[in-house]
Design an enzyme around this catalytic site. Structure first.
Site, PDB file in Angstrom:
ATOM      1  CG  HIS A 175       3.829  -1.383  -4.620  1.00 13.12           C
ATOM      2  ND1 HIS A 175       2.610  -2.039  -4.638  1.00 13.12           N
ATOM      3  CD2 HIS A 175       4.749  -2.291  -5.030  1.00 13.12           C
ATOM      4  CE1 HIS A 175       2.797  -3.291  -5.049  1.00 13.12           C
ATOM      5  NE2 HIS A 175       4.090  -3.457  -5.284  1.00 13.12           N
ATOM      6  CB  CYS A 219      13.354  15.359  -9.647  1.00  9.39           C
ATOM      7  SG  CYS A 219      14.069  15.869 -11.243  1.00  9.39           S
ATOM      8  N   GLY A 251      -4.591  -9.290   4.104  1.00 13.31           N
ATOM      9  CA  GLY A 251      -5.323  -8.403   3.208  1.00 13.31           C
ATOM     10  C   GLY A 251      -4.773  -8.309   1.807  1.00 13.31           C
ATOM     11  CG  ASN A 283      -1.823  -1.198   1.274  1.00 17.90           C
ATOM     12  OD1 ASN A 283      -2.105  -1.806   0.249  1.00 17.90           O
ATOM     13  ND2 ASN A 283      -2.264  -1.555   2.467  1.00 17.90           N
ATOM     14  CG  ASN A 338      -7.082 -11.984   1.576  1.00 24.16           C
ATOM     15  OD1 ASN A 338      -6.958 -10.775   1.739  1.00 24.16           O
ATOM     16  ND2 ASN A 338      -7.408 -12.499   0.400  1.00 24.16           N
ATOM     17  CB  CYS A 384      18.203  16.382  -9.820  1.00 26.20           C
ATOM     18  SG  CYS A 384      16.716  17.016  -9.005  1.00 26.20           S
ATOM     19  CB  CYS A 443      12.520  19.081 -11.249  1.00 24.83           C
ATOM     20  SG  CYS A 443      13.674  19.336  -9.880  1.00 24.83           S
TER      21      CYS A 443
END
Length: 279
Positions: free
Chosen positions: A122, A130, A222, A105, A248, A133, A183
Site C-alpha cells: 500500500h 506527482c 496481524g 502497512n 492474529n 510527472c 508539484c
C-alpha cells in the site's frame, strides 16, 4: 547466564513449520499496534469511508482536505520505533528463514527494524508522488512548503488520530481553510505515495506475488485479510503449494484453510519464535 526459555507448544509447532523453509510473511496493522498505531480493522471498519482516488483527483475540496489531515498527522509516525515483532522478523531474515515481508502497512517500521526485503503493498507514508510527472519526493520536503503556507495549522499529538488518508467528512472538508500545493516541477497534483481506495496497485504487489510463487510457507501476521491485497498474496502462495500459518488476535479470512493457527499478539509469538530459531 542464558535467558533463553522454551516456547509454548503453539510456537514450537510454528518453529517446526518454518525451520529450513523459505517463508514469506504477510503483515497487517496488528504487527504495529505495540508501536502505538491502532488496529482499526481489528474491531470493524471505520464508520465513514476514506476519501477515494477519484474524489481526490477530481474535487479540490477533497484534495485540500486530504493534505490538511495528512499535514496534521503524518509526523505522528516519525518517532515510532519498531516493535519486537518487526525486530523478530528481521532476525529471522538474517538467519535465512524469512525471504521477505509483504506488508499492508505504510508505517515503514519493517524497514526501520532492518528488514531488507519488504514489499510495500500500500505504499509508504514518507513519500510524495506527482500524478503528472511521477516525481517522488520526501514527505519532509513537502512539509516545509505546507508549513510556510499554513504556519498556524494545528498538529495532532495522538497516534490514534493518524490520517494519512482521512475519512470523507464533507462538512469538515468544506469548512477547512488549509492551503495545499502542487508539484514544483510540473504543477501536477501531489499525492501521498500510498494506495487510495479505487487506485491501481503498485509494482510491489507483482513482486510480492512472484515471491509467493516460490515460498514454502506463507505466514500471516496481524491481519484479518479483509483487505484484498494481502489475500491475493496468500492465495498465490497456497495455490503454489505453500503451507499456511496464521498469527492474529481475532478471526481471519483464512482460518478454515490454515495449517496452523495461533491466537495471540505478534510481538509475543514472533519474539518467542525468533529466540527459539535465531538465538
Amino acid at each position: 547466564m542464558s535467558t533463553h526459555t522454551e516456547p509454548d507448544p503453539a510456537t514450537r509447532r510454528l518453529a517446526e513449520v518454518v525451520r529450513g523453509a523459505r517463508t514469506l510473511v504477510v503483515t497487517g496493522a496488528g504487527v504495529s499496534t505495540d508501536a502505538g498505531i491502532p488496529d482499526y480493522r481489528g474491531v470493524g471498519t471505520t464508520p465513514v469511508a476514506p476519501v477515494d482516488y477519484e474524489q481526490f483527483v477530481t474535487d479540490p475540496v477533497w484534495y485540500r482536505w486530504v493534505w490538511a489531515r495528512n499535514h496534521a498527522t503524518w509526523r505522528l509516525l516519525e518517532p515510532l520505533t519498531p516493535t519486537p515483532a518487526h525486530r523478530a522478523l528481521a532476525r529471522l531474515e538474517d538467519v535465512g528463514l524469512v525471504t521477505g515481508v509483504s506488508t499492508q502497512n505504510v508505517d515503514r517500521l519493517h524497514s526501520r527494524a532492518g528488514q531488507r526485503t519488504v514489499y510495500e503493498l500500500h505504499g509508504a507514508y514518507d513519500r510524495v508522488v506527482c500524478l503528472s510527472c511521477g516525481a517522488l519526493t520526501p514527505r519532509a520536503a513537502l512539509d516545509r512548503r505546507l508549513s510556510q503556507l499554513n504556519p498556524d495549522y494545528p498538529r495532532e499529538t495522538d497516534p490514534a488520530q493518524v490520517a494519512i488518508t482521512p475519512q470523507a467528512d464533507r462538512a469538515a472538508a468544506e469548512g477547512c481553510s488549509f492551503r495545499a500545493v502542487n508539484c514544483e516541477t510540473c504543477g501536477g497534483l501531489l499525492k501521498p505515495d500510498i494506495v487510495f481506495f479505487g487506485e491501481g496497485l503498485p509494482e510491489a504487489l507483482e513482486q510480492s506475488l512472484e515471491a509467493a510463487r516460490h515460498c514454502d510457507v506463507v505466514l500471516v501476521v496481524g491481519t484479518s485479510l479483509v483487505v484484498s491485497t494481502g489475500m491475493w498474496v496468500v492465495r498465490q502462495a497456497v495455490g503454489c503449494g505453500a503451507a499456511l500459518a496464521v498469527i492474529n488476535r481475532g478471526p481471519t479470512m483464512v482460518d478454515d484453510v490454515a495449517d496452523l493457527r495461533i491466537e495471540g499478539g505478534a510481538s509475543q509469538v514472533l519474539g518467542d519464535l525468533s529466540q527459539h530459531l535465531a538465538h
